[in-house]
Design a protein around this motif. Structure first.
Motif, PDB file in Angstrom:
ATOM      1  N   GLY A  59       0.790  -1.264  -0.002  1.00  0.00           N
ATOM      2  CA  GLY A  59      -0.095   0.078   0.110  1.00  0.00           C
ATOM      3  C   GLY A  59       0.861   1.315   0.036  1.00  0.00           C
ATOM      4  O   GLY A  59       0.582   2.192  -0.819  1.00  0.00           O
ATOM      5  N   LEU A  60       1.947   1.256   1.000  1.00  0.00           N
ATOM      6  CA  LEU A  60       2.680   2.555   0.902  1.00  0.00           C
ATOM      7  C   LEU A  60       3.574   2.801   0.000  1.00  0.00           C
ATOM      8  O   LEU A  60       3.831   3.508  -0.738  1.00  0.00           O
ATOM      9  N   LEU A  61       4.464   1.751   0.202  1.00  0.00           N
ATOM     10  CA  LEU A  61       5.497   1.837  -0.909  1.00  0.00           C
ATOM     11  C   LEU A  61       5.323   1.684  -2.423  1.00  0.00           C
ATOM     12  O   LEU A  61       5.691   2.540  -3.361  1.00  0.00           O
ATOM     13  N   CYS A  62       4.610   0.645  -2.685  1.00  0.00           N
ATOM     14  CA  CYS A  62       4.314   0.202  -4.159  1.00  0.00           C
ATOM     15  C   CYS A  62       3.169   1.208  -4.863  1.00  0.00           C
ATOM     16  O   CYS A  62       3.463   1.478  -5.753  1.00  0.00           O
ATOM     17  N   LYS A  63       2.214   1.793  -3.720  1.00  0.00           N
ATOM     18  CA  LYS A  63       0.999   2.186  -4.593  1.00  0.00           C
ATOM     19  C   LYS A  63       1.052   3.770  -4.135  1.00  0.00           C
ATOM     20  O   LYS A  63       1.075   4.663  -4.910  1.00  0.00           O
ATOM     21  N   VAL A  64       1.038   4.229  -2.828  1.00  0.00           N
ATOM     22  CA  VAL A  64       0.836   5.594  -2.459  1.00  0.00           C
ATOM     23  C   VAL A  64       2.270   6.467  -2.798  1.00  0.00           C
ATOM     24  O   VAL A  64       2.240   7.605  -3.473  1.00  0.00           O
ATOM     25  N   LEU A  65       3.391   5.994  -2.576  1.00  0.00           N
ATOM     26  CA  LEU A  65       4.727   6.363  -3.050  1.00  0.00           C
ATOM     27  C   LEU A  65       5.229   6.261  -4.411  1.00  0.00           C
ATOM     28  O   LEU A  65       6.128   6.602  -4.989  1.00  0.00           O
TER      29      LEU A  65
ATOM     30  N   PRO B  75       6.111   1.219 -10.407  1.00  0.00           N
ATOM     31  CA  PRO B  75       4.940   1.671 -11.273  1.00  0.00           C
ATOM     32  C   PRO B  75       4.254   0.609 -11.792  1.00  0.00           C
ATOM     33  O   PRO B  75       3.113   0.872 -12.407  1.00  0.00           O
ATOM     34  N   ARG B  76       4.556  -0.689 -11.951  1.00  0.00           N
ATOM     35  CA  ARG B  76       3.972  -1.773 -12.410  1.00  0.00           C
ATOM     36  C   ARG B  76       2.533  -1.807 -11.881  1.00  0.00           C
ATOM     37  O   ARG B  76       1.370  -2.148 -12.469  1.00  0.00           O
ATOM     38  N   HIS B  77       2.452  -1.467 -10.582  1.00  0.00           N
ATOM     39  CA  HIS B  77       0.999  -1.366  -9.800  1.00  0.00           C
ATOM     40  C   HIS B  77       0.075  -0.696 -10.461  1.00  0.00           C
ATOM     41  O   HIS B  77      -1.003  -1.132 -10.762  1.00  0.00           O
ATOM     42  N   GLU B  78       0.653   0.424 -11.081  1.00  0.00           N
ATOM     43  CA  GLU B  78      -0.387   1.713 -11.431  1.00  0.00           C
ATOM     44  C   GLU B  78      -0.815   1.144 -12.988  1.00  0.00           C
ATOM     45  O   GLU B  78      -1.742   1.029 -13.524  1.00  0.00           O
ATOM     46  N   ALA B  79       0.081   0.469 -13.511  1.00  0.00           N
ATOM     47  CA  ALA B  79       0.109  -0.106 -14.890  1.00  0.00           C
ATOM     48  C   ALA B  79      -1.047  -1.358 -14.870  1.00  0.00           C
ATOM     49  O   ALA B  79      -1.944  -1.557 -15.878  1.00  0.00           O
TER      50      ALA B  79
ATOM     51  N   GLY C 176      -3.937   1.916  -2.299  1.00  0.00           N
ATOM     52  CA  GLY C 176      -2.826   1.909  -1.428  1.00  0.00           C
ATOM     53  C   GLY C 176      -3.228   2.478  -0.118  1.00  0.00           C
ATOM     54  O   GLY C 176      -2.918   1.714   0.794  1.00  0.00           O
ATOM     55  N   VAL C 177      -4.071   3.568  -0.076  1.00  0.00           N
ATOM     56  CA  VAL C 177      -4.719   3.767   1.158  1.00  0.00           C
ATOM     57  C   VAL C 177      -5.467   2.912   2.050  1.00  0.00           C
ATOM     58  O   VAL C 177      -5.415   2.663   3.164  1.00  0.00           O
ATOM     59  N   ALA C 178      -6.192   2.151   1.043  1.00  0.00           N
ATOM     60  CA  ALA C 178      -7.182   1.188   1.662  1.00  0.00           C
ATOM     61  C   ALA C 178      -6.082   0.053   2.007  1.00  0.00           C
ATOM     62  O   ALA C 178      -6.609  -0.868   3.457  1.00  0.00           O
ATOM     63  N   GLU C 179      -5.268  -0.329   1.369  1.00  0.00           N
ATOM     64  CA  GLU C 179      -4.107  -1.452   1.850  1.00  0.00           C
ATOM     65  C   GLU C 179      -3.428  -0.994   3.279  1.00  0.00           C
ATOM     66  O   GLU C 179      -3.190  -1.854   4.062  1.00  0.00           O
ATOM     67  N   ILE C 180      -3.190   0.414   3.407  1.00  0.00           N
ATOM     68  CA  ILE C 180      -2.625   0.762   4.545  1.00  0.00           C
ATOM     69  C   ILE C 180      -3.736   0.521   5.692  1.00  0.00           C
ATOM     70  O   ILE C 180      -3.210  -0.030   6.613  1.00  0.00           O
ATOM     71  N   GLY C 181      -5.140   1.056   5.386  1.00  0.00           N
ATOM     72  CA  GLY C 181      -5.979   0.617   6.361  1.00  0.00           C
ATOM     73  C   GLY C 181      -5.960  -0.796   6.765  1.00  0.00           C
ATOM     74  O   GLY C 181      -6.434  -1.087   7.994  1.00  0.00           O
ATOM     75  N   MET C 182      -6.162  -1.605   6.008  1.00  0.00           N
ATOM     76  CA  MET C 182      -6.193  -3.092   6.073  1.00  0.00           C
ATOM     77  C   MET C 182      -4.903  -3.583   7.019  1.00  0.00           C
ATOM     78  O   MET C 182      -5.017  -4.183   7.932  1.00  0.00           O
ATOM     79  N   ALA C 183      -3.783  -3.068   6.668  1.00  0.00           N
ATOM     80  CA  ALA C 183      -2.501  -3.300   7.691  1.00  0.00           C
ATOM     81  C   ALA C 183      -2.958  -2.502   9.121  1.00  0.00           C
ATOM     82  O   ALA C 183      -2.725  -3.298  10.241  1.00  0.00           O
TER      83      ALA C 183
END
Length: 113
Positions: A6-12, A16-20, A39-46
């Motif tokens: 969530g944080l490293l791959c998506k929010v930050l 870039p593959r995640h956005e692709a 990514g924010v939702a994944e941080i919430g899950m964490a």
């Protein structure tokens, strides 16, 4: 896993593959903001996982999310996945681990200090 993805791959946007992948599945127009929102939702899950509250509901939610997410990625963006078709193997192993954690052992609620 949720915090790192969530944080490293998506929010930050360090991977870039995640956005692709999001662009391939949901369309390129809103891929950047949707990726960050995921990514924010994944941080919430964490945070939910770390809280140890409602463990079985948390595990059930995680299993459903991981299964749906990985099946969609396999069907629509397998060429963008880190391990391509083998991603399903790792997803299945993670789901098995979640099920063991949430249902296969005795789960005791946390007590207040």
């Amino acid at each position: 896993m949720w915090l790192i993805n969530g944080l490293l791959c998506k929010v930050l946007h360090l991977v870039p593959r995640h956005e692709a992948i999001v662009a391939r599945i949901l369309g390129p127009e809103y891929a950047a903001p949707l990726t960050r929102l995921i990514g924010v939702a994944e941080i919430g899950m964490a945070c939910w996982v770390l809280s140890r509250r409602w463990i079985r509901l948390s595990v059930t939610t995680q299993v459903l999310l991981v299964a749906v997410m990985n099946v969609l990625e396999y069907l629509l963006a397998v060429d963008l996945l880190l391990w391509q078709q083998f991603n399903l193997v790792f997803a299945a192993a993670f789901i098995a681990l979640l099920c063991y954690y949430g249902f296969g052992r005795s789960v005791r609620p946390t007590t207040a200090l």
